[in-house]
Design a protein around this motif. Sequence first.
Motif: not given
Length: 167
Positions: A61-65, A71-72, A74-77
């Motif tokens: 998952x880290x590689x995919x990220x 960047x996101x 605040x709402x997306x986070x």
Amino acid sequence: FVGVLIVIQPGCSLIPAFGAAVALAGALVTASVTLVIRILGRTETSFVTIFWFSVYTLPALTICAFIYGGGHDAQTWGYLLGIGIFGAFGQLGITQSLRYAPVSTIVPMDYSALIWATTFGIAIFGQYPGLSIWLGAPIIIGSGLFIAWREHVRASKLMVAKAEPSA
């Protein structure tokens, strides 16, 4: 499998063949993980199982990220945090259920995801299922329920055979 082929219609322009192959590989991995969780549930708590599942999936998952992430705001986070929290509780529920009931009893409940996905697709995105989904989904659900029923009958016969005194 026939129901899945009807739904995805491999090779048609609606769902690319690569996407269908990834989905089928994902289903295979999901089935394998379900069986491993069932086995681990015999000796480990649900929290331990989820912890190690998270540890082992983190590198991929880290590689995919790094590749696909960005960047996101605040709402997306906030959405991602909510997804993570609800996902953790969902995984805990699934893991706990696999500890107390046979896979053949639990897995048909997973088919309710088709109903939820359809409902949310209509309500949130205004996306109605096509004819292939209406034809394939009942086959998928029906075959899953048939397998669950067959496994229940098999388990019942096995329990009766064990309960009978030996000659």
